[in-house]
Design a protein around this motif. Structure first.
Motif, PDB file in Angstrom:
ATOM      1  N   ARG A 182       0.859  -1.188   0.000  1.00 49.61           N
ATOM      2  CA  ARG A 182       0.000   0.000   0.000  1.00 49.61           C
ATOM      3  C   ARG A 182       0.891   1.233   0.000  1.00 49.61           C
ATOM      4  NH1 ARG A 182      -4.682   0.601   4.358  1.00 49.61           N
ATOM      5  NH2 ARG A 182      -6.392  -0.185   3.093  1.00 49.61           N
ATOM      6  N   ALA A 184       2.033   4.419   1.714  1.00 46.83           N
ATOM      7  CA  ALA A 184       1.932   4.916   3.096  1.00 46.83           C
ATOM      8  C   ALA A 184       1.711   6.424   3.037  1.00 46.83           C
ATOM      9  CB  ALA A 184       3.180   4.575   3.887  1.00 46.83           C
ATOM     10  N   GLU A 186       0.032   9.870   4.273  1.00 48.65           N
ATOM     11  CA  GLU A 186      -0.500  10.472   5.491  1.00 48.65           C
ATOM     12  C   GLU A 186      -1.847  11.110   5.203  1.00 48.65           C
ATOM     13  OE1 GLU A 186       2.533  13.188   6.513  1.00 48.65           O
ATOM     14  OE2 GLU A 186       3.986  11.646   7.048  1.00 48.65           O
ATOM     15  N   TYR A 205      -0.985   1.269   8.520  1.00 45.13           N
ATOM     16  CA  TYR A 205      -1.443   1.389   7.142  1.00 45.13           C
ATOM     17  C   TYR A 205      -1.669   0.019   6.510  1.00 45.13           C
ATOM     18  CZ  TYR A 205      -0.170   6.336   7.301  1.00 45.13           C
ATOM     19  OH  TYR A 205      -0.094   7.663   7.625  1.00 45.13           O
TER      20      TYR A 205
END
Length: 337
Positions: A182, A184, A186, A205
């Protein structure tokens, strides 16, 4: 199991209906469910009334709807005769799926060779079955294409089904490893402010991917496979510079990959590998002005015949019914946003 249509007025029923007679009372109890909750679900979803008398069920209502409910009950009873359980999810699947195109008489496709002629996914802990026509088409494409995209809202099973297919292919020896990743990205919180090492910072995550794997593999086996690096769960950035051969690779939340990250990921494909890219175009967390790699990939790769694109809508949501209603409400409001 016997089926008959009751006349308009009999001593058994005040209105026309369909009479179903079941030879095995134990299976009938399972069919009805605890406190008859399966019957209540069918009544609510189809719009009929179901009366239970001994080893019989009588379905009342509009003749077409009553016949539809009766056929559904027969299918579910046959499922029980085959040694499979019947839960609310199975009722939901049978009501959603169009089975008119199923024909087991022809030559076996790649999917059928993997799963015995039915659209189903076998894992160590459970048998996973698609619950909508879009999911059914998606699962077929996951088995039949080396690269597949699943695009749609949350709760439609894009990632869950992809991980299930990956586990199934791994168990049967079609791939040597599973790699799940995935971006990461924010979303309102700074990674640097989270406690722990780099791995501990990105673990939250990756949690949805851990959850899916835990559904399909026993805990001890999963832990061993992770320790041996046969199953990897990592941020997208960790894929740079690698060639992924004989692996089943899933990129989740692909809408949060940049164009360059997406190109980097797609070009990791090696011999004997399969890639699945899942994402929701309505949940992009990239900074303003940064293009989504998922949108670019869709635009650039759609004409390539060996890559499949599968689309889901709110109708394919298999979580709580409220999730579908929420998604539909937001979609309806998009022109005003």
């Amino acid at each position: 199991m016997a089926t008959s249509v009751l006349p308009p007025s009999t001593e058994h029923a005040p209105a026309p209906g369909v009479l179903l007679e079941f030879p095995d009372n134990r299976l009938l109890i399972e069919l009805c469910g605890e406190f008859d909750r399966n019957l209540a679900e069918i009544e609510q979803r189809v719009g009929v009334q179901i009366i239970r008398r001994g080893n019989q069920l009588i379905v009342h209502g509009d003749p077409d709807l009553a016949q539809h409910a009766a056929e559904l009950l027969e299918v579910l009873y046959e499922r029980l005769e085959g040694g499979r359980p019947v839960a609310l999810a199975d009722i939901d699947r049978e009501l959603r799926l169009d089975r008119s195109d199923e024909d087991s008489s022809g030559p076996a496709s790649q999917l059928e060779m993997f799963s015995g002629g039915k659209v189903e996914i076998k894992t160590r802990k459970k048998l996973v079955e698609p619950r909508t026509d879009a999911q059914k088409a998606y699962v077929k494409n996951l088995f039949e294409h080396e690269m597949a995209f699943g695009i749609g809202p949350a709760g439609t099973g894009k990632t869950y089904l992809a991980v299930a297919v990956g586990v199934s292919m791994f168990i049967q020896g079609h791939v040597d490893k599973i790699i799940l990743c995935r971006p990461a990205v924010e979303a309102g919180e700074r990674l640097g402010f989270l406690p722990g090492t780099q791995e501990e910072k990105v673990d939250p995550y990756m949690q949805p991917l851990y959850d899916a794997l835990n559904d399909f593999l026993p805990g001890k086996q999963l832990a061993k496979l992770k320790e041996e690096k046969t199953i990897e769960i990592a941020p997208l950035a960790f894929m740079r510079g690698r060639t992924l051969s004989n692996a089943f690779v899933v990129l989740d939340e692909a809408q949060n990959a940049t164009t360059m990250q997406m190109k980097m990921f797609l070009t990791r494909l090696g011999e004997g590998s399969r890639m699945v890219i899942t994402g929701d175009r309505t949940q992009i967390d990239l900074p303003r002005g940064v293009a989504s790699g998922l949108a670019d990939a869709e635009r650039l790769l759609k004409a390539i015949p060996k890559i499949s694109f599968n689309y889901f809508t709110a109708k394919d949501v298999v979580r709580h019914p409220l999730v579908a209603a929420i998604i539909e409400a937001y979609e309806a409001d998009e022109p005003h946003a």
